[in-house]
Design an enzyme around this catalytic site. Structure first.
Site, PDB file in Angstrom:
ATOM      1  CD  GLU A 157      36.949 -84.970 120.501  1.00  0.00           C
ATOM      2  OE1 GLU A 157      37.517 -85.557 120.586  1.00  0.00           O
ATOM      3  OE2 GLU A 157      36.708 -83.899 119.822  1.00  0.00           O
ATOM      4  CG  ASP A 194      28.262 -84.894 122.613  1.00  0.00           C
ATOM      5  OD1 ASP A 194      29.036 -84.276 121.057  1.00  0.00           O
ATOM      6  OD2 ASP A 194      28.288 -84.552 123.292  1.00  0.00           O
TER       7      ASP A 194
END
Length: 534
Positions: A215, A46
């Site tokens: 996302e 991430d």
């Protein structure tokens, strides 16, 4: 007819890597002005990254590990070091992330963003159950301000802050629980924020995109356009998408930025788009399809075509594909290669490569009780139910396992402070499978023990007060354990283990100490030495 075809070595290398992906021998800085992906063959998931002056900074999610949200630094985008963590106390997020609960695997600190504006570094991130949080720092090495909860909400993720040219702050994030009947279509929301960045102006809420799995949000303003970078799921896999507009609320144009192959390139997607001082662009990203090492970090060149960034090697369709090696963006003489690993525990604080499994009991570990040693006190696991005991055992300190050709971790441990019921040693840790080598004490006797697939194998008795424990593993993640009574002769114990990942996290190598019978006993770790191929 036999025809000999000669392919220039560089072309062959590019072809070979694009077809077959990461190779066992090479990764990162090659020392000749080039690099090979991944630049960090370990679990830095991430990612987001920025440039401030001549320095690059990145953040990486940490889930239930503490301290949370790793901060990295680089001068060349290829060689990175961990310099701090944003979250020192995970209980500021939730009591479920404490040693007394240990029930939030796959949750905790998820993806976020790092930005620099108003003379500060700003980090925002979300958790799936507790909402969004933020912290700031004038120095990314810390200290970071105590966490502030921006919005208590569940079912949201992948946020990013943005400061417009007029100073107005914005916040973008995904609601992945917007439709109970179709949870694949995610809504991306845009909010304005208060001037201090601590609150969302709820009346400004608007949905600016909806698509399957959308996302990994980032916002930029480049050459008069607002750019919204995100990922979504298509038949080929999770790809990078971008929308642009002259107005931050739209209308938007949209393009796909890269193609992916789940098997060969492991879906690079979440990351940071960075412009260098010389005007060139790069994308620092994780590979979304994790293997036993987790979601490794790669650096992709970016080409701008018709006002759109193409991630990787542009194809005839104007969409990029994975690049496995390329010239380094910046050449810095005598740059230190590789990540931090070794620790002789001479510092008064833990080195930044270490992360505990959940928020630890601070009265149960120390670097000062015995100078030059890490002391781990034992206490009982939380509601032990058998099976993978380490999932509920406190005082497990870990760091990332690297996927390199050869790896060797050795610890030296003094065990004279152990009590009956105690178990301490070296482990490879994952929610999908854990193995350990260590010392157990039962009825005032100690013996080596090896655990794999939740089965305990008893080894020889231990009468020494000092032992050495070792783990080795290869590029495929095949691990073996060894023990020694003199630090010279190491004997194998147990069989081979396949390292695995679980709950969005790669394998961790770590040290543990717990006691199933009583809150009693301690061990002293003299050193943790990790040798790996570069």
């Amino acid at each position: 007819m036999n025809v000999k075809i000669f392919i220039p070595s560089l072309v062959f290398t590019l072809l070979f890597f694009n077809v077959f992906g990461q190779q066992t021998e090479k990764w990162g800085d090659q020392g000749n002005g080039t690099y090979i992906n991944p630049v960090i063959p370990a679990d830095f998931s991430d990612l987001d990254a920025i440039r401030v002056g001549n320095d690059f900074y990145a953040i990486s999610s940490t889930m239930q590990y503490s301290p949370g949200m790793a901060v990295l630094h680089s001068r060349d985008l290829v060689n990175w070091k961990i310099i701090s963590h944003v979250v020192n106390d995970l209980t500021q997020i939730s009591p479920n992330l404490n040693w007394s609960k240990m029930d939030s695997y796959g949750k905790g600190v998820w993806a976020g963003s790092i930005r620099y504006y108003k003379h500060k570094f700003w980090v925002y991130f979300g958790t799936p159950d507790d909402g969004f949080f933020m912290s700031t720092a004038t120095n990314p090495a810390g200290p970071w301000t105590p966490l502030h909860q921006v919005w208590k909400v569940s079912g949201w993720d992948d946020c990013c802050s943005f400061c417009d040219e007029d100073g107005q702050l914005y916040f973008i994030a995904t609601n992945f629980e917007n439709d109970p009947k179709n949870n694949k279509k995610y809504n991306i929301h845009l909010f304005r924020m208060t001037s201090d960045g601590k609150n969302l102006l709820m009346e400004s809420d608007r949905i600016i995109h909806q698509s399957p799995g959308s996302e990994a949000n980032k916002l930029f303003r480049i050459n008069g356009y607002y750019y919204h970078l995100f990922s979504e799921v298509k038949p080929e896999g999770r790809v990078l998408m971008m929308k642009r507009s002259k107005n931050i609320v739209g209308p938007w144009e949209m393009r796909q930025l890269n193609h992916v192959n789940k098997t060969s390139d492991k879906e690079p997607n979440q990351g940071g788009l960075i412009q260098l001082v010389n005007g060139k662009w790069y994308f620092f990203t994780h590979h979304g399809s994790g293997d036993w090492e987790g979601r490794a970090a790669s650096l992709l060149p970016v080409t701008w075509l018709e006002g759109w960034p193409v991630i990787g090697e542009p194809g005839e369709d104007g969409i990029g594909s994975m690049v496995w090696n390329a010239p380094k963006p910046i050449n810095i003489p005598n740059v230190e290669k590789g990540m931090q690993t070794n620790d002789d525990f001479h510092s008064s604080v833990l080195q930044p490569q270490w992360e505990w499994n959940y928020q630890p009991r601070n009265d149960k570990w120390s670097l000062s009780e015995r100078k030059g040693f890490l002391r781990l006190h034992a206490y009982a696991p939380v509601n032990p139910t058998g099976g993978n005991m380490l999932l509920k055992a406190g005082n497990t300190i870990t760091q990332r396992s690297l996927r390199t050709t050869s790896n060797e971790v050795t610890i030296k441990m003094e065990i004279k402070g152990m009590c009956n019921g105690g178990y301490a040693g070296l482990t490879h840790f994952s929610t999908s499978g854990t193995s350990c080598i260590g010392i157990k004490q039962v009825n005032n006797s100690r013996y080596f023990t090896y655990i794999s697939h939740n089965r305990d194998s008893v080894g020889p008795a231990v009468r020494n007060n000092t032992v050495w424990l070792r783990s080795t593993w290869d590029f495929q993640g095949i691990n073996r354990y060894f023990y020694s009574l003199d630090g010279k002769l190491f004997l194998p114990f147990g069989g081979e283990n396949q390292l695995v990942w679980g709950s969005y996290r790669g394998d961790r190598v770590g040290i543990f100490n717990f006691n199933l019978e009583q809150e009693c006993g301690f061990v002293d770790i003299d050193f943790f030495h990790y040798r790996y191929s570069k």
